[in-house]
Design a protein around this motif. Structure first.
Motif, PDB file in Angstrom:
ATOM      1  N   GLN A 155       0.840  -1.194   0.000  1.00 15.78           N
ATOM      2  CA  GLN A 155       0.000   0.000   0.000  1.00 15.78           C
ATOM      3  C   GLN A 155       0.873   1.240   0.000  1.00 15.78           C
ATOM      4  O   GLN A 155       2.055   1.200   0.341  1.00 15.78           O
ATOM      5  N   ALA A 156       0.278   2.354  -0.401  1.00 15.25           N
ATOM      6  CA  ALA A 156       0.940   3.654  -0.345  1.00 15.25           C
ATOM      7  C   ALA A 156      -0.108   4.691   0.022  1.00 15.25           C
ATOM      8  O   ALA A 156      -1.275   4.555  -0.373  1.00 15.25           O
ATOM      9  N   ARG A 157       0.300   5.712   0.742  1.00 19.47           N
ATOM     10  CA  ARG A 157      -0.635   6.747   1.189  1.00 19.47           C
ATOM     11  C   ARG A 157      -0.139   8.107   0.731  1.00 19.47           C
ATOM     12  O   ARG A 157       1.030   8.450   0.935  1.00 19.47           O
ATOM     13  N   VAL A 158      -1.040   8.868   0.136  1.00 23.74           N
ATOM     14  CA  VAL A 158      -0.683  10.201  -0.359  1.00 23.74           C
ATOM     15  C   VAL A 158      -1.794  11.175   0.019  1.00 23.74           C
ATOM     16  O   VAL A 158      -2.953  10.782   0.197  1.00 23.74           O
ATOM     17  N   PHE A 159      -1.435  12.441   0.115  1.00 21.42           N
ATOM     18  CA  PHE A 159      -2.429  13.459   0.419  1.00 21.42           C
ATOM     19  C   PHE A 159      -3.206  13.838  -0.841  1.00 21.42           C
ATOM     20  O   PHE A 159      -2.688  13.761  -1.960  1.00 21.42           O
ATOM     21  N   SER A 160      -4.434  14.269  -0.634  1.00 23.31           N
ATOM     22  CA  SER A 160      -5.342  14.506  -1.756  1.00 23.31           C
ATOM     23  C   SER A 160      -4.858  15.612  -2.677  1.00 23.31           C
ATOM     24  O   SER A 160      -5.220  15.635  -3.862  1.00 23.31           O
ATOM     25  N   HIS A 161      -4.021  16.533  -2.195  1.00 25.13           N
ATOM     26  CA  HIS A 161      -3.554  17.621  -3.050  1.00 25.13           C
ATOM     27  C   HIS A 161      -2.269  17.268  -3.797  1.00 25.13           C
ATOM     28  O   HIS A 161      -1.792  18.053  -4.613  1.00 25.13           O
ATOM     29  N   ASN A 162      -1.728  16.075  -3.546  1.00 23.03           N
ATOM     30  CA  ASN A 162      -0.479  15.661  -4.194  1.00 23.03           C
ATOM     31  C   ASN A 162      -0.804  14.858  -5.453  1.00 23.03           C
ATOM     32  O   ASN A 162      -0.653  13.635  -5.497  1.00 23.03           O
ATOM     33  N   GLU A 163      -1.233  15.568  -6.482  1.00 27.29           N
ATOM     34  CA  GLU A 163      -1.666  14.897  -7.709  1.00 27.29           C
ATOM     35  C   GLU A 163      -0.531  14.179  -8.448  1.00 27.29           C
ATOM     36  O   GLU A 163      -0.747  13.097  -9.000  1.00 27.29           O
ATOM     37  N   GLY A 183       0.014   0.885 -11.532  1.00 29.03           N
ATOM     38  CA  GLY A 183      -1.047  -0.098 -11.408  1.00 29.03           C
ATOM     39  C   GLY A 183      -1.768  -0.109 -10.078  1.00 29.03           C
ATOM     40  O   GLY A 183      -2.622  -0.975  -9.836  1.00 29.03           O
ATOM     41  N   PHE A 184      -1.441   0.830  -9.189  1.00 29.50           N
ATOM     42  CA  PHE A 184      -2.154   0.925  -7.917  1.00 29.50           C
ATOM     43  C   PHE A 184      -3.583   1.406  -8.141  1.00 29.50           C
ATOM     44  O   PHE A 184      -3.859   2.148  -9.086  1.00 29.50           O
ATOM     45  N   GLU A 185      -4.462   1.008  -7.240  1.00 26.10           N
ATOM     46  CA  GLU A 185      -5.835   1.500  -7.246  1.00 26.10           C
ATOM     47  C   GLU A 185      -6.141   2.157  -5.905  1.00 26.10           C
ATOM     48  O   GLU A 185      -5.690   1.676  -4.856  1.00 26.10           O
ATOM     49  N   GLN A 186      -6.919   3.246  -5.956  1.00 29.67           N
ATOM     50  CA  GLN A 186      -7.313   3.883  -4.701  1.00 29.67           C
ATOM     51  C   GLN A 186      -8.330   2.994  -3.994  1.00 29.67           C
ATOM     52  O   GLN A 186      -9.329   2.578  -4.581  1.00 29.67           O
ATOM     53  N   GLU A 187      -8.078   2.720  -2.729  1.00 26.72           N
ATOM     54  CA  GLU A 187      -8.924   1.812  -1.972  1.00 26.72           C
ATOM     55  C   GLU A 187      -9.676   2.500  -0.845  1.00 26.72           C
ATOM     56  O   GLU A 187     -10.672   1.971  -0.357  1.00 26.72           O
ATOM     57  N   ALA A 188      -9.202   3.668  -0.425  1.00 30.35           N
ATOM     58  CA  ALA A 188      -9.863   4.358   0.686  1.00 30.35           C
ATOM     59  C   ALA A 188      -9.449   5.818   0.691  1.00 30.35           C
ATOM     60  O   ALA A 188      -8.446   6.200   0.072  1.00 30.35           O
ATOM     61  N   ALA A 189     -10.242   6.616   1.382  1.00 36.27           N
ATOM     62  CA  ALA A 189      -9.915   8.025   1.597  1.00 36.27           C
ATOM     63  C   ALA A 189     -10.218   8.358   3.050  1.00 36.27           C
ATOM     64  O   ALA A 189     -11.369   8.226   3.489  1.00 36.27           O
ATOM     65  N   LEU A 190      -9.189   8.734   3.793  1.00 35.45           N
ATOM     66  CA  LEU A 190      -9.359   9.167   5.174  1.00 35.45           C
ATOM     67  C   LEU A 190      -9.577  10.674   5.146  1.00 35.45           C
ATOM     68  O   LEU A 190      -8.653  11.445   4.910  1.00 35.45           O
ATOM     69  N   ARG A 191     -10.799  11.080   5.375  1.00 36.50           N
ATOM     70  CA  ARG A 191     -11.173  12.477   5.137  1.00 36.50           C
ATOM     71  C   ARG A 191     -10.602  13.408   6.195  1.00 36.50           C
ATOM     72  O   ARG A 191     -10.668  13.119   7.383  1.00 36.50           O
ATOM     73  N   ASP A 192     -10.051  14.556   5.716  1.00 36.83           N
ATOM     74  CA  ASP A 192      -9.472  15.569   6.605  1.00 36.83           C
ATOM     75  C   ASP A 192      -8.577  14.918   7.668  1.00 36.83           C
ATOM     76  O   ASP A 192      -8.615  15.260   8.846  1.00 36.83           O
ATOM     77  N   HIS A 193      -7.722  14.028   7.215  1.00 41.92           N
ATOM     78  CA  HIS A 193      -6.987  13.181   8.152  1.00 41.92           C
ATOM     79  C   HIS A 193      -5.748  13.863   8.732  1.00 41.92           C
ATOM     80  O   HIS A 193      -5.375  13.604   9.871  1.00 41.92           O
ATOM     81  N   VAL A 194      -5.109  14.727   7.933  1.00 43.01           N
ATOM     82  CA  VAL A 194      -3.856  15.351   8.375  1.00 43.01           C
ATOM     83  C   VAL A 194      -3.869  16.827   8.002  1.00 43.01           C
ATOM     84  O   VAL A 194      -4.293  17.191   6.902  1.00 43.01           O
ATOM     85  N   PHE A 195      -3.400  17.661   8.941  1.00 42.35           N
ATOM     86  CA  PHE A 195      -3.217  19.078   8.627  1.00 42.35           C
ATOM     87  C   PHE A 195      -1.823  19.254   8.044  1.00 42.35           C
ATOM     88  O   PHE A 195      -0.818  19.047   8.728  1.00 42.35           O
ATOM     89  N   VAL A 196      -1.745  19.603   6.771  1.00 45.38           N
ATOM     90  CA  VAL A 196      -0.463  19.719   6.097  1.00 45.38           C
ATOM     91  C   VAL A 196      -0.524  20.832   5.067  1.00 45.38           C
ATOM     92  O   VAL A 196      -1.538  21.011   4.387  1.00 45.38           O
ATOM     93  N   GLU A 197       0.525  21.611   4.982  1.00 46.25           N
ATOM     94  CA  GLU A 197       0.636  22.720   4.034  1.00 46.25           C
ATOM     95  C   GLU A 197      -0.595  23.629   4.073  1.00 46.25           C
ATOM     96  O   GLU A 197      -1.182  23.981   3.071  1.00 46.25           O
ATOM     97  N   GLY A 198      -0.974  24.000   5.299  1.00 45.27           N
ATOM     98  CA  GLY A 198      -1.976  25.037   5.494  1.00 45.27           C
ATOM     99  C   GLY A 198      -3.420  24.612   5.501  1.00 45.27           C
ATOM    100  O   GLY A 198      -4.309  25.468   5.609  1.00 45.27           O
ATOM    101  N   VAL A 235      -5.540   6.165   0.320  1.00 45.13           N
ATOM    102  CA  VAL A 235      -4.853   4.881   0.461  1.00 45.13           C
ATOM    103  C   VAL A 235      -4.934   4.149  -0.873  1.00 45.13           C
ATOM    104  O   VAL A 235      -6.025   3.868  -1.384  1.00 45.13           O
ATOM    105  N   PHE A 236      -3.758   3.863  -1.445  1.00 40.18           N
ATOM    106  CA  PHE A 236      -3.663   3.128  -2.702  1.00 40.18           C
ATOM    107  C   PHE A 236      -3.115   1.737  -2.422  1.00 40.18           C
ATOM    108  O   PHE A 236      -2.267   1.563  -1.536  1.00 40.18           O
ATOM    109  N   GLY A 237      -3.583   0.754  -3.188  1.00 38.87           N
ATOM    110  CA  GLY A 237      -3.114  -0.608  -2.991  1.00 38.87           C
ATOM    111  C   GLY A 237      -2.741  -1.286  -4.295  1.00 38.87           C
ATOM    112  O   GLY A 237      -3.262  -0.954  -5.372  1.00 38.87           O
ATOM    113  N   LEU A 238      -1.814  -2.232  -4.190  1.00 36.33           N
ATOM    114  CA  LEU A 238      -1.383  -3.036  -5.330  1.00 36.33           C
ATOM    115  C   LEU A 238      -1.214  -4.470  -4.844  1.00 36.33           C
ATOM    116  O   LEU A 238      -0.495  -4.726  -3.879  1.00 36.33           O
ATOM    117  N   LEU A 239      -1.892  -5.413  -5.507  1.00 34.37           N
ATOM    118  CA  LEU A 239      -1.799  -6.819  -5.133  1.00 34.37           C
ATOM    119  C   LEU A 239      -0.681  -7.505  -5.903  1.00 34.37           C
ATOM    120  O   LEU A 239      -0.315  -7.083  -7.006  1.00 34.37           O
TER     121      LEU A 239
END
Length: 203
Positions: A152-160, A170-185, A192-196
């Motif tokens: 798995q890999a985790r990235v913030f929603s603004h990090n396109e 080939g990763f697929e998004q599997e989950a979104a933890l909403r407003d999970h971290v305060f970062v860059e203002g 959450v992205f996953g690859l089997l």
């Protein structure tokens, strides 16, 4: 750069991280364009980086490698202009290699069923395909050496750009933890992205 080659790609090598590599690791982890997307709000001094190497990188629950560009001596000559003998060349390719570290890749939480990947490159080397190649080499190694169901890999929603990298791999998004971290203002979703295993190696 003191680490040895652990894996090779077409353009990048993945090298071990040594205690002498504190300066580069500190420069990378403190760079505003690296620390922000990684969610690292605190500056790290040399002592803190040394402690990170000892406690985290030298631990047994993660794989941590520098992404490097290696350039060979173009003419295969010694400093005095004499051509190296076959015997000299056979000793080690490392002797004539200039190594430039450009980033880092990690597999963390190896005890998890689906370990966590992380990666960063210095801004000057982003957008050149190096991250895609480095992650490809890392994933090939990981699935060949560790019998895990996936990663798995985790990235913030603004990090396109990071999301696009994972999707290319080939990763697929599997989950979104909403407003999970305060970062860059702002509060950001953590995606959450996953690859089997079979999605990577085709089993």
């Amino acid at each position: 750069m003191s680490g040895v080659v652990f894996e090779r790609g077409d353009r990048v090598t993945l090298r071990t991280i040594e205690r002498e590599d504190t300066e580069f690791l500190q420069r990378g982890r403190n760079h505003p364009e690296v620390a922000g997307p990684l969610g690292m709000p605190f500056p790290e001094n040399e002592i803190q980086i040394e402690e990170s190497i000892e406690e985290w990188i030298e631990g047994d629950d993660s794989v941590n490698l520098f992404v490097c560009l290696d350039s060979e001596d173009a003419d295969g000559t010694e400093g005095d202009g004499d051509t190296k003998s076959d015997e000299d060349n056979s000793e080690s390719d490392e002797d004539s290699t200039e190594t430039t570290p450009i980033g880092m890749v990690n597999v963390m939480k190896l005890h998890w069923d689906r370990p966590l990947l992380s990666y960063w490159l210095l801004p000057d080397y982003q957008g050149e395909g190096y991250a895609t190649e480095a992650m490809t080499v890392l994933l090939d190694y990981f699935f060949d050496s560790h019998y895990k169901r996936g990663v798995q890999a985790r990235v913030f929603s603004h990090n396109e750009p990071s999301q696009a990298l994972l999707e290319r791999l080939g990763f697929e998004q599997e989950a979104a933890l909403r407003d999970h971290v305060f970062v860059e203002g702002a509060y950001r979703d953590e995606l959450v992205f996953g690859l089997l295993r079979e999605e990577w190696i085709g089993e």
